[in-house]
Design an enzyme around this catalytic site. Structure first.
Site, short mmCIF file in Angstrom:
data_model
loop_
_atom_site.label_atom_id
_atom_site.label_comp_id
_atom_site.label_asym_id
_atom_site.label_seq_id
_atom_site.Cartn_x
_atom_site.Cartn_y
_atom_site.Cartn_z
CB SER A 172 2.88 -8.36 -10.62
OG SER A 172 1.65 -6.78 -11.30
CE LYS B 235 -0.97 -7.03 -9.13
NZ LYS B 235 -1.22 -6.68 -7.92
CE LYS C 218 -0.82 -3.66 -12.13
NZ LYS C 218 -0.91 -3.73 -11.31
CG ASP D 226 -4.07 -4.74 -9.59
OD1 ASP D 226 -5.54 -4.06 -9.66
OD2 ASP D 226 -2.89 -4.47 -9.16
CD GLU E 73 -4.14 -5.40 -6.18
OE1 GLU E 73 -3.83 -6.34 -7.07
OE2 GLU E 73 -3.68 -4.98 -6.01
CG ASP F 299 -3.51 -1.88 -3.90
OD1 ASP F 299 -3.05 -1.19 -3.11
OD2 ASP F 299 -3.01 -1.83 -5.79
CE LYS G 50 0.15 -1.91 -3.90
NZ LYS G 50 -0.11 -1.58 -5.08
N GLY H 172 3.09 -4.75 -4.00
CA GLY H 172 4.79 -4.51 -4.70
C GLY H 172 4.16 -2.88 -5.15
MG LIG Z 1 -3.19 -3.25 -7.55
#
Ligand SMILES: [Mg+2]
Length: 369
Positions: A136, A162, A164, A189, A214, A239, A263, A291
């Protein structure tokens, strides 16, 4: 299991790079470790993934300490534990506080697995020998910085990237990433940065073959996500919105997502995480493990849950060395060609290193029945 004592520790460990949140950035990460020791002297370990400030969820390191000390540890001491699977029901009179519950339940799961001579992954019913992991990457100062990082991590073998995103750092960024890496497994995400009114903009992402987007909308929403998913061909992954198997069932039935990020801390522990996994497997919803900048203890729990068959997408559990100069477990978590081998030793399969933990411990307290 006859539990003799529970020790809470607050650790402060320096990250390799600052982590940026809506509350600002931090370089030193505070977190709690829970050690549950039975009358034979065997210990199991759990980690709370709560942060110091409530930007991801309402829980913090301080609220977790309070909930563990004043409520959860006394509940644990009340009756003997035959199996860690009993605990989520025993903790259920307490509303939420899932990260606190998960830290204590995780320690008891590790203790149970060690005592029964099996790896935690096997105790949970996992059968994989290794898991695939991705990486990420946070928001960068420039697109060039981001491309450089992607290049490096792809070369290290991570199985998916991933990125952001947020308004102003989204379509152009993804377009450039795709132009440079046409085939890389890629996802975005948004950490709740958009509103349903942004649907037309988010729809532009459909052109870039993303594995998923996400949590685009509010952290506590499943209604608007269903409306958005109906307009997007890119699968939505939830999430922050999913705290239990019941939340997952409702989101799936509403059509709010096609993928779920599990998670362990967010859902209250390994037992509930496995429940969500089983439901999703049954409904044909792929899952993966997210994570929370864990130390080796939390990382080992993530590896164990990811051994279950429904975790078909690469997770966020990167190598220890991605975040820490030196982790508090031995061996450290190593990623080879985007894969982590699941340890076969009893319990977590990674040994906590006490002197390293002691160096980082800023507060500790032991409780006895
Ligand atoms: Mg997330």
């Amino acid at each position: 299991m006859k539990i003799a004592r529970v020790t809470l520790r607050q650790l402060r460990m320096r990250l390799k790079a600052p982590f940026v949140t809506s509350f600002g950035s931090f370089l030193d990460k505070d977190f709690l470790l829970v050690e549950v020791t039975d009358t034979d002297g065997t210990s199991g370990w759990g980690e709370s993934v709560a942060f110091s400030s409530p930007w991801y969820s309402e829980e913090t390191v301080k609220t977790n300490w309070h909930i563990l000390e004043d409520f959860l540890i006394p509940i644990l001491f009340k009756e003997p534990v035959r199996h860690p699977g009993e605990l989520s029901a025993r903790f259920s009179p307490l509303r939420r506080n899932n990260m606190a519950k998960s830290a204590l339940e995780g320690a008891v799961w590790d203790l149970y697995a060690r005592r029964s001579g099996q790896a935690l992954a096997a105790a949970l019913g996992g059968e994989k020998a290794e898991i695939e992991v991705g990486i990420s990457i946070g928001i960068q100062p420039t697109i060039t910085d981001l491309l450089r990082l992607i290049e490096r991590h792809a070369a290290e073998g991570y199985r998916r990237i991933k990125v952001k995103i947020k308004p102003g750092w989204d379509i152009e960024v993804i377009k450039e990433v795709r132009r440079h890496f046409p085939d890389i497994p890629l996802m975005a995400d948004a950490n709740s940065a958009y509103r349903l009114g942004d649907a037309a903009r988010l729809k532009e992402l459909d052109a870039y073959n993303l594995m998923m987007i996400e949590q685009p909308l509010a952290f506590d929403d499943i209604i608007d996500h269903a409306a958005l998913q109906a307009q997007l061909s890119t699968p939505i992954c939830l999430d922050e919105s999913i705290h239990s198997a019941e939340d997952a069932r409702k989101a799936i039935e509403l059509g709010s997502c096609k993928i779920i990020n599990i998670k362990i801390g967010r859902v209250g522990g390994l037992t509930e995480a496995r429940r969500i996994h089983d439901l999703c497997l049954d409904r044909g919803i792929p899952v993966w493990c997210g994570g929370m900048l864990e130390s080796g203890i939390g990382r080992a729990h993530n590896i164990a849950i990811t051994s279950l068959p429904g975790f078909t997408l690469p997770g966020d559990t990167a190598a220890s060395s991605r975040y820490w100069e030196q982790d508090i477990i031995d061996p450290e978590v190593i990623v080879e060609n985007g894969r982590i081998r699941i340890p076969k030793k009893p319990g977590l399969g990674f040994e906590p290193v006490r002197n390293r933990m002691d160096q980082h411990t800023i507060r500790s307290q032991t409780y006895r029945p």
